[in-house]
Scaffold this motif. Structure first.
Motif, PDB file in Angstrom:
ATOM      1  N   LEU A 170       0.828  -1.204   0.000  1.00 42.87           N
ATOM      2  CA  LEU A 170       0.000   0.000   0.000  1.00 42.87           C
ATOM      3  C   LEU A 170       0.868   1.262   0.000  1.00 42.87           C
ATOM      4  O   LEU A 170       0.566   2.224  -0.711  1.00 42.87           O
ATOM      5  CB  LEU A 170      -0.929  -0.002   1.213  1.00 42.87           C
ATOM      6  CG  LEU A 170      -2.018  -1.086   1.237  1.00 42.87           C
ATOM      7  CD1 LEU A 170      -2.887  -0.926   2.476  1.00 42.87           C
ATOM      8  CD2 LEU A 170      -2.879  -1.030  -0.014  1.00 42.87           C
ATOM      9  N   VAL A 171       1.937   1.257   0.798  1.00 45.98           N
ATOM     10  CA  VAL A 171       2.827   2.425   0.844  1.00 45.98           C
ATOM     11  C   VAL A 171       3.497   2.632  -0.521  1.00 45.98           C
ATOM     12  O   VAL A 171       3.569   3.758  -1.035  1.00 45.98           O
ATOM     13  CB  VAL A 171       3.879   2.258   1.944  1.00 45.98           C
ATOM     14  CG1 VAL A 171       4.934   3.355   1.857  1.00 45.98           C
ATOM     15  CG2 VAL A 171       3.220   2.271   3.318  1.00 45.98           C
ATOM     16  N   PHE A 172       3.986   1.540  -1.107  1.00 54.37           N
ATOM     17  CA  PHE A 172       4.604   1.641  -2.430  1.00 54.37           C
ATOM     18  C   PHE A 172       3.598   2.155  -3.458  1.00 54.37           C
ATOM     19  O   PHE A 172       3.931   2.995  -4.309  1.00 54.37           O
ATOM     20  CB  PHE A 172       5.143   0.277  -2.855  1.00 54.37           C
ATOM     21  CG  PHE A 172       5.658   0.244  -4.273  1.00 54.37           C
ATOM     22  CD1 PHE A 172       6.915   0.738  -4.582  1.00 54.37           C
ATOM     23  CD2 PHE A 172       4.867  -0.272  -5.293  1.00 54.37           C
ATOM     24  CE1 PHE A 172       7.382   0.720  -5.891  1.00 54.37           C
ATOM     25  CE2 PHE A 172       5.331  -0.294  -6.600  1.00 54.37           C
ATOM     26  CZ  PHE A 172       6.591   0.201  -6.893  1.00 54.37           C
ATOM     27  N   GLN A 173       2.363   1.662  -3.383  1.00 57.32           N
ATOM     28  CA  GLN A 173       1.334   2.098  -4.321  1.00 57.32           C
ATOM     29  C   GLN A 173       1.028   3.588  -4.141  1.00 57.32           C
ATOM     30  O   GLN A 173       0.818   4.313  -5.120  1.00 57.32           O
ATOM     31  CB  GLN A 173       0.058   1.265  -4.117  1.00 57.32           C
ATOM     32  CG  GLN A 173      -0.968   1.414  -5.233  1.00 57.32           C
ATOM     33  CD  GLN A 173      -0.484   0.808  -6.535  1.00 57.32           C
ATOM     34  OE1 GLN A 173       0.446   0.006  -6.544  1.00 57.32           O
ATOM     35  NE2 GLN A 173      -1.095   1.186  -7.628  1.00 57.32           N
ATOM     36  N   LEU A 174       1.010   4.032  -2.897  1.00 61.24           N
ATOM     37  CA  LEU A 174       0.780   5.459  -2.631  1.00 61.24           C
ATOM     38  C   LEU A 174       1.866   6.311  -3.282  1.00 61.24           C
ATOM     39  O   LEU A 174       1.573   7.331  -3.924  1.00 61.24           O
ATOM     40  CB  LEU A 174       0.736   5.712  -1.129  1.00 61.24           C
ATOM     41  CG  LEU A 174      -0.564   5.359  -0.405  1.00 61.24           C
ATOM     42  CD1 LEU A 174      -0.367   5.468   1.106  1.00 61.24           C
ATOM     43  CD2 LEU A 174      -1.691   6.277  -0.851  1.00 61.24           C
ATOM     44  N   LEU A 175       3.112   5.916  -3.116  1.00 62.98           N
ATOM     45  CA  LEU A 175       4.213   6.672  -3.695  1.00 62.98           C
ATOM     46  C   LEU A 175       4.158   6.662  -5.224  1.00 62.98           C
ATOM     47  O   LEU A 175       4.385   7.688  -5.879  1.00 62.98           O
ATOM     48  CB  LEU A 175       5.557   6.105  -3.221  1.00 62.98           C
ATOM     49  CG  LEU A 175       5.828   6.214  -1.712  1.00 62.98           C
ATOM     50  CD1 LEU A 175       7.141   5.516  -1.364  1.00 62.98           C
ATOM     51  CD2 LEU A 175       5.867   7.673  -1.268  1.00 62.98           C
ATOM     52  N   TYR A 176       3.827   5.498  -5.790  1.00 69.01           N
ATOM     53  CA  TYR A 176       3.745   5.385  -7.243  1.00 69.01           C
ATOM     54  C   TYR A 176       2.636   6.284  -7.805  1.00 69.01           C
ATOM     55  O   TYR A 176       2.845   7.023  -8.780  1.00 69.01           O
ATOM     56  CB  TYR A 176       3.490   3.926  -7.628  1.00 69.01           C
ATOM     57  CG  TYR A 176       3.076   3.738  -9.067  1.00 69.01           C
ATOM     58  CD1 TYR A 176       4.014   3.828 -10.094  1.00 69.01           C
ATOM     59  CD2 TYR A 176       1.745   3.472  -9.395  1.00 69.01           C
ATOM     60  CE1 TYR A 176       3.632   3.662 -11.414  1.00 69.01           C
ATOM     61  CE2 TYR A 176       1.362   3.306 -10.711  1.00 69.01           C
ATOM     62  CZ  TYR A 176       2.303   3.407 -11.719  1.00 69.01           C
ATOM     63  OH  TYR A 176       1.925   3.247 -13.028  1.00 69.01           O
ATOM     64  N   VAL A 177       1.455   6.231  -7.171  1.00 72.19           N
ATOM     65  CA  VAL A 177       0.319   7.025  -7.659  1.00 72.19           C
ATOM     66  C   VAL A 177       0.614   8.519  -7.487  1.00 72.19           C
ATOM     67  O   VAL A 177       0.281   9.333  -8.356  1.00 72.19           O
ATOM     68  CB  VAL A 177      -0.968   6.627  -6.922  1.00 72.19           C
ATOM     69  CG1 VAL A 177      -2.124   7.531  -7.319  1.00 72.19           C
ATOM     70  CG2 VAL A 177      -1.319   5.174  -7.225  1.00 72.19           C
ATOM     71  N   LEU A 178       1.227   8.886  -6.362  1.00 66.41           N
ATOM     72  CA  LEU A 178       1.582  10.290  -6.145  1.00 66.41           C
ATOM     73  C   LEU A 178       2.551  10.768  -7.230  1.00 66.41           C
ATOM     74  O   LEU A 178       2.404  11.879  -7.768  1.00 66.41           O
ATOM     75  CB  LEU A 178       2.199  10.464  -4.764  1.00 66.41           C
ATOM     76  CG  LEU A 178       2.625  11.894  -4.382  1.00 66.41           C
ATOM     77  CD1 LEU A 178       1.419  12.823  -4.373  1.00 66.41           C
ATOM     78  CD2 LEU A 178       3.320  11.897  -3.026  1.00 66.41           C
ATOM     79  N   PHE A 179       3.518   9.937  -7.560  1.00 69.33           N
ATOM     80  CA  PHE A 179       4.481  10.287  -8.607  1.00 69.33           C
ATOM     81  C   PHE A 179       3.780  10.465  -9.955  1.00 69.33           C
ATOM     82  O   PHE A 179       4.044  11.418 -10.693  1.00 69.33           O
ATOM     83  CB  PHE A 179       5.552   9.201  -8.700  1.00 69.33           C
ATOM     84  CG  PHE A 179       6.567   9.427  -9.780  1.00 69.33           C
ATOM     85  CD1 PHE A 179       7.541  10.405  -9.643  1.00 69.33           C
ATOM     86  CD2 PHE A 179       6.543   8.666 -10.939  1.00 69.33           C
ATOM     87  CE1 PHE A 179       8.473  10.626 -10.652  1.00 69.33           C
ATOM     88  CE2 PHE A 179       7.470   8.875 -11.953  1.00 69.33           C
ATOM     89  CZ  PHE A 179       8.449   9.859 -11.802  1.00 69.33           C
ATOM     90  N   GLN A 180       2.852   9.559 -10.269  1.00 71.15           N
ATOM     91  CA  GLN A 180       2.107   9.657 -11.523  1.00 71.15           C
ATOM     92  C   GLN A 180       1.244  10.918 -11.560  1.00 71.15           C
ATOM     93  O   GLN A 180       1.119  11.577 -12.602  1.00 71.15           O
ATOM     94  CB  GLN A 180       1.232   8.408 -11.710  1.00 71.15           C
ATOM     95  CG  GLN A 180       2.003   7.136 -11.987  1.00 71.15           C
ATOM     96  CD  GLN A 180       2.702   7.168 -13.317  1.00 71.15           C
ATOM     97  OE1 GLN A 180       2.143   7.607 -14.318  1.00 71.15           O
ATOM     98  NE2 GLN A 180       3.951   6.713 -13.341  1.00 71.15           N
ATOM     99  N   TRP A 181       0.652  11.248 -10.409  1.00 72.19           N
ATOM    100  CA  TRP A 181      -0.180  12.455 -10.368  1.00 72.19           C
ATOM    101  C   TRP A 181       0.665  13.711 -10.574  1.00 72.19           C
ATOM    102  O   TRP A 181       0.250  14.644 -11.276  1.00 72.19           O
ATOM    103  CB  TRP A 181      -0.915  12.537  -9.033  1.00 72.19           C
ATOM    104  CG  TRP A 181      -1.731  13.792  -8.916  1.00 72.19           C
ATOM    105  CD1 TRP A 181      -2.915  14.071  -9.547  1.00 72.19           C
ATOM    106  CD2 TRP A 181      -1.418  14.959  -8.135  1.00 72.19           C
ATOM    107  NE1 TRP A 181      -3.350  15.327  -9.214  1.00 72.19           N
ATOM    108  CE2 TRP A 181      -2.454  15.900  -8.352  1.00 72.19           C
ATOM    109  CE3 TRP A 181      -0.376  15.285  -7.287  1.00 72.19           C
ATOM    110  CZ2 TRP A 181      -2.465  17.145  -7.733  1.00 72.19           C
ATOM    111  CZ3 TRP A 181      -0.385  16.533  -6.674  1.00 72.19           C
ATOM    112  CH2 TRP A 181      -1.416  17.433  -6.900  1.00 72.19           C
TER     113      TRP A 181
END
Length: 613
Positions: A170-181
């Motif tokens: 979940l933490v990795f996914q949060l960072l990935y989505v934030l980067f994409q945004w």
């Protein structure tokens, strides 16, 4: 014991009398003296009931200070008094600084026994959260507590490994989505980031203590009560916002969008109501009752939403439906197994019930991430197509600019040729007029009229209001009828219907007009005809134009005199058209022009070969 520590089963509160409770110790047999039974006030520990009190005797038999840790299960509030010293523990008490990982996991209340110290320990237990309860009274030494935590961790290492992987994912996914945004600035990424973040907070509230962490809920444990249902409801709101933006529902499904907007407003209103309810009443059971009805309503609405989307079989829709299906199955299995094992008392041998919704969430996130990746791919492909269209448009604009420049050059050349040659003629005729006044003035007049007509033709051809072929043929008709009627020539002019459907470039229209005008002029001046016919027709590939008379004709094989016929042939050549002139002495004349429509977009070549005047 394992189930209590891991929060895997929502233990129902013990409702049996606690007048006498067995007291068990671990690691303290030789260092302290303790009662085997803790005596209570006879009440049972239940949600919303008054506090239960227990007491037992305790003595330190050594010359060293001993630490004793009291564990009662998943009890919300544990207050302990020992010789005037107050200490506390439990699920909803903030974790004090310096507590070990084992103390945080077991939620113990610590006691500090001085050498030879003895006295009565008084406990007061209180429970507000139905997902917990009293499971026995244990006293641990420091080494025994750490050993128990290590044993628990080793015995359930697979589960703990899964929880760490889950939270890390979940933490990795949060960072990935934030980067994409940050890169793409698309709203669905922001909604998705918030959705995953709230889901991560929910499971952190459930497992932070069990994992021995001290991040948020260990320091502010009441948030586990205040936000228990908020962290379940608010993801539905973020989910609808994400789907709304991901599928572009406002533009593609406006009828569905109106329903989603109302659902979003309802979810926000209920989130505020739920938070206000728990703050005002601090009654999780009442909160759970409302939540059950809301959850059922959301299930029915979600079913309708899925049925609606199933009617539109699109790739992006299938990502959403697949993710929703797997997370729904996971939640359903979790609810069913919890009901059977907890409320019906049937042991299915399933210890880690929350694994089912967690696996569903993992699969859902993978589906959504794959969907976002696929949408990015589609966006990139569309971007490439747009760039290709833009390049084609730029090329077309360049061709158009070249064509317009060519037209300007041709107009300038025509003006130069016509005006120059005519002014030269007028100059010569002026000299002639000095000797032969009547003849010179007459020819000067004719030259001036001819120049005016040519200027009028040029100005008319470049006027945007005369762009249609229909207007051109109307001008030809007017020109022909004026001359025919002045000379008393009977005529028949036929123009095929829907001629306005044809599209010819401006320079082609000018060529066609001047060829027809030259043919009509020659007919009137030289043919001596009594009847003339003009016909214009077209099919899918060719436009046919003809001017025919019954006049005296001429020998078509002899070299032409003047620039009229060569000029007509030259203009036909510039269009890639076929000009045919048939005539015989005494047999009349026929001028036919065939313009291939598929060549009408060809670039005129008259900039390389100036048109004679």
């Amino acid at each position: 014991m394992r189930r209590v520590l891991l929060f895997l089963l929502a233990l129902g509160p013990a409702l049996t009398s606690m007048a006498q409770t067995r007291l068990r110790t671990r690691g303290l047999d030789t260092v302290v003296t303790v009662d085997s039974v803790a005596r209570g006030n006879g009440d049972s520990l239940g949600v919303g009931r008054k506090a239960v009190e227990l007491s037992f005797f305790l003595k330190n038999n050594t010359a060293d200070t001993q630490a004793v840790f009291i564990h009662c299960g998943i009890v919300d509030f544990i207050d302990a008094w020992w010789n005037g010293v107050h200490t506390h523990g439990g699920n909803l008490y903030p974790v004090q600084r310096g507590r070990s990982q084992a103390e945080r996991a077991f939620m113990t209340a610590p006691l500090r026994l001085l050498p030879g110290e003895k006295g009565m320990v008084r406990l007061r237990l209180r429970q507000v959260d139905p997902n917990g309860g009293f499971s026995g009274l244990w006293l641990y030494s420091t080494d025994a507590l750490n050993a128990a935590w290590a044993e628990e961790y080793q015995e359930n290492h697979a589960y703990y490994a899964f929880e760490w992987i889950f939270q890390g994912f979940l933490v990795f996914q949060l960072l990935y989505v934030l980067f994409q945004w940050v890169l793409l600035k698309r709203k669905e990424y922001l909604y998705y980031f918030c959705y995953v973040g709230v889901v991560a907070l929910y499971f952190l509230s459930k497992f932070e203590s069990a994992l021995g962490l001290a991040l948020l809920f260990s320091h502010f444990p009441l948030l586990k009560i205040y936000l228990a249902k908020t962290l379940l409801i608010f993801p539905y709101f973020l989910y609808t916002c994400f789907v709304q933006s991901f599928l572009d529902i406002p533009n593609r499904y406006p009828a569905l969008n109106r329903w989603i907007v109302w659902i979003e407003r309802f979810l926000l209103a209920y989130t505020v109501f739920d938070l206000a309810l728990i703050l005002a009443t601090f009654n999780p059971r009442l909160q759970a009752t409302f939540f059950t009805f809301i959850l059922l309503t959301l299930f029915l609405l979600s079913t309708s939403f899925i049925v609606y989307l199933l009617r539109h079989r699109e790739t992006l829709t299938w990502y959403i439906l697949t993710g929703s299906f797997v997370v729904g199955i996971g939640n359903l299995l979790g609810q069913v197994f919890t009901y059977i094992q907890i409320y019906r008392g049937i042991d299915l041998g399933i210890e880690y019930i929350l694994v089912f919704p967690q696996v569903g969430i993992l699969l859902e996130i993978l589906c959504f991430t794959a969907g976002l990746g696929h949408k990015n791919q589609l966006a990139e492909e569309e971007k490439l197509r747009s760039q290709e269209r833009l390049i084609e448009q730029l090329r077309a604009n360049e061709v158009l600019q070249n064509r317009m420049q060519h037209i300007r050059n041709k107009i300038a050349q025509d003006l130069h040729d016509d005006i120059g040659s005519t002014l030269s003629s007028i100059s010569i005729l002026s000299d002639l007029a000095l000797n032969d006044r009547d003849r010179g003035l007459s020819e000067i007049k004719d030259s001036a009229i001819l120049l005016m007509e040519r200027m009028d033709d040029i100005v008319w051809s470049i006027n945007p209001r005369n762009d249609s072929l229909e207007n051109l043929l109307m001008r030809v008709r007017h020109f022909a009828t004026t001359l025919f009627e002045a000379r008393g020539i009977e005529y028949d002019i036929s123009i095929q219907r829907n001629i306005d459907e044809l599209r010819l470039p401006m320079e082609f229209r000018q060529h066609v007009y001047l060829i027809l005008k030259e043919a009509i002029n020659n007919l009137v001046k030289y043919a001596g005809a009594s009847h003339a016919t003009i016909h214009v027709g077209f099919d899918a590939a060719v436009m046919n134009l003809s001017v025919t008379d019954d006049g005296r004709g001429f020998d078509a094989g002899s070299p032409p005199e003047g620039n009229g016929v060569p000029g007509m042939r030259r203009r036909a050549e510039l269009m890639g058209a076929d000009l045919r002139i048939r005539s015989s002495e005494g047999g009349g004349t026929s001028v036919g022009l065939r313009v291939a429509l598929d060549k009408s977009d060809a670039v005129d070549k008259s900039d390389k070969h100036p048109m004679p005047g």
